[in-house]
Design a protein around this motif. Sequence first.
Motif, short mmCIF file in Angstrom:
data_model
loop_
_atom_site.label_atom_id
_atom_site.label_comp_id
_atom_site.label_asym_id
_atom_site.label_seq_id
_atom_site.Cartn_x
_atom_site.Cartn_y
_atom_site.Cartn_z
N ARG A 1 -32.91 -33.41 49.56
CA ARG A 1 -32.25 -33.43 48.38
C ARG A 1 -31.67 -34.63 47.75
O ARG A 1 -31.61 -35.73 48.71
N ARG A 2 -31.05 -34.79 46.70
CA ARG A 2 -30.41 -35.94 46.24
C ARG A 2 -29.48 -35.54 45.14
O ARG A 2 -29.39 -34.65 44.34
N GLU B 1 -27.32 -32.14 41.42
CA GLU B 1 -27.89 -32.12 43.02
C GLU B 1 -29.31 -31.55 42.70
O GLU B 1 -29.49 -30.39 42.04
N THR B 2 -30.38 -32.32 43.25
CA THR B 2 -31.61 -32.13 42.88
C THR B 2 -32.48 -31.67 44.54
O THR B 2 -32.39 -32.37 45.28
N PHE B 3 -33.13 -30.27 44.45
CA PHE B 3 -33.73 -29.78 45.63
C PHE B 3 -35.09 -30.18 45.71
O PHE B 3 -35.80 -30.32 44.72
N PRO B 4 -35.90 -30.11 46.89
CA PRO B 4 -37.47 -30.60 46.85
C PRO B 4 -38.29 -29.61 45.88
O PRO B 4 -39.15 -29.86 45.45
N ASP B 5 -37.57 -28.10 46.05
CA ASP B 5 -38.44 -27.14 45.06
C ASP B 5 -38.48 -27.35 43.75
O ASP B 5 -38.73 -26.34 42.81
N GLY B 6 -37.47 -28.26 43.29
CA GLY B 6 -37.30 -28.59 41.87
C GLY B 6 -35.80 -27.92 41.20
O GLY B 6 -35.36 -28.12 40.15
N THR B 7 -35.15 -26.97 42.38
CA THR B 7 -33.89 -26.32 41.73
C THR B 7 -33.01 -27.65 41.45
O THR B 7 -32.83 -28.61 42.24
N LYS B 8 -32.06 -27.41 40.44
CA LYS B 8 -31.37 -28.51 40.14
C LYS B 8 -29.89 -27.71 39.86
O LYS B 8 -29.49 -26.50 39.34
N ILE B 9 -28.77 -28.42 40.58
CA ILE B 9 -27.54 -27.94 40.40
C ILE B 9 -26.67 -28.94 39.66
O ILE B 9 -26.30 -30.00 40.21
N GLY C 1 -15.50 -28.25 35.97
CA GLY C 1 -15.54 -27.26 37.08
C GLY C 1 -16.51 -26.42 36.54
O GLY C 1 -16.92 -25.31 37.71
N LYS C 2 -17.46 -26.39 35.79
CA LYS C 2 -18.41 -25.57 35.68
C LYS C 2 -19.87 -26.02 36.38
O LYS C 2 -20.13 -27.12 36.39
N MET C 3 -20.47 -24.89 36.87
CA MET C 3 -21.69 -25.28 37.61
C MET C 3 -22.81 -24.49 37.03
O MET C 3 -22.79 -23.30 36.77
N VAL C 4 -24.01 -25.09 36.95
CA VAL C 4 -25.24 -24.74 36.33
C VAL C 4 -26.44 -24.82 37.29
O VAL C 4 -26.57 -26.05 37.65
N VAL C 5 -26.84 -23.79 37.65
CA VAL C 5 -28.39 -23.86 38.49
C VAL C 5 -29.49 -23.56 37.56
O VAL C 5 -29.49 -22.55 37.02
N LYS C 6 -30.35 -24.31 37.66
CA LYS C 6 -31.58 -24.48 36.90
C LYS C 6 -32.74 -24.18 38.18
O LYS C 6 -32.92 -25.30 38.93
N ARG C 7 -33.42 -23.15 38.15
CA ARG C 7 -34.65 -22.79 39.09
C ARG C 7 -36.19 -23.09 38.43
O ARG C 7 -36.16 -23.25 37.23
N PRO C 8 -37.17 -23.62 39.29
CA PRO C 8 -38.41 -23.95 38.69
C PRO C 8 -39.14 -22.81 38.20
O PRO C 8 -39.84 -22.91 37.34
N ASP C 9 -38.62 -21.40 38.26
CA ASP C 9 -39.23 -20.61 37.73
C ASP C 9 -38.69 -20.27 36.21
O ASP C 9 -38.99 -19.24 35.59
#
Length: 431
Positions: free
Chosen positions: A144-145, A156-164, A170-178
């Motif tokens: 994670r980074r 925040e970036t995850f190993p599977d490519g997910t980004k938060i 205060g808004k949160m956006v999650v983008k997944r590889p799929d």
Amino acid sequence: GIQVGRQSHWPARQRHSEGTPRQRAMGSAVSTLSGSAAADLRVLQEELKSELGKPDDDSSEGDLKAEVARLRAWLRHVDAELGSIFAAGSGEGLTQATLNTASVAPGDTEEVLEDGTVVLRRTDGSWVQKDADGVIVEGFPDGRRIHTLPSGRSQETFPDGTKITRTEDGKMVVKRPDGSKLQRNPDKTTIEVSKEGTMVQYNPNTRIKIVVEPDGTQIQTNENDGSTIQVFPDGTKIDTDATGCRIVKYTDGRKVQRNPNGTVIESWPDGHKIQTKVDGSRIEVFPDGRKVQTLVDGTVFEQLKDGSRVRGMLGSYVCVQCWRCQTIMSVQRTAFVVSCRVCRNVLLANKAMVVGTKEGTTLQAASAKNSEEITKEVREIFERYDINSSSSIDRNELGAMLAELQFPTDAFSELFEEMDVNNNNQLEWDE
């Protein structure tokens, strides 16, 4: 910028005296404070400048190492003071990124680069880097980074490519590889998009959920009373209230209402109206004032405009029940296919359950059909409208079926093109 060694020690000290990023941050902090908090912070700032501005001497290398360690400890002390001021609410106008420097634990190593960047490497494999502009980057052993800007925005970036991504408001956006996404707003409302393209909006404050399908169909559900509103791409709208009353409104002005007791009322813009009861009896009112009543046993009474009444037998309409939603509807005896007024299910008229008998027996609910029965009926419909027996249905043949279902002959053209896999402008059985 402070390094061990006589040749590099004093130039680094001069750079600090001219104003390092840390000193500039302190100056910015002082300018935003007032009262005793600002005075205390200025004392710390002046003491730090005094420590950094001492003249050179003939100290040994060991003394220099000790001085470096002492200065780093002093800087951490200043950071702690700033952090306490921020936590107490006195640091109005300061960002967390300005104050958030990582604490050093036993075994951790800290490196200060010439450009003012501070790198902290921890014993657990994680690390923190803060550059002169206040940008903080954190890395973790699991891959994670986290990047954090001085404004407070982070990703925040995850190993599977997910980004938060977390924004300043205060808004949160999650983008997944799929391709799926999730957005959570400060007011707790959420917007979620699946990988297929379905979008779901939910407001926990009003308890209203809106679903938008890829084809454009919209479904709004009120969780407070269970009412729903459905809007289809062709403009057809279905309102279902808390009592279970369902109203279908078509773009041509036609309206179908199904009441909780099973009674179905169909109306047209010209005043034509049909009311069908669950026992199969019906009353039809025409725009010219005529009224036709059909009893359960098939007896027909027609009331003319002058008020006279005529009795007949075997009306031209029969009542059938949809096996999917149990809606009762009137259809012409000669009809081959019929579309349910409420759920749009397509029925074979000659296979649908006919409501009402001469004995007037109570109608049992029509049972749902299995996949084999449905496939068989679809095959009958296909063969019926394959007028030239070409083992395919072209647009004209499909238009004939749509007309019988009371749809425009050119309706669902986009669906036709989507299902025409081989692009020959015809629909084969498999398609």
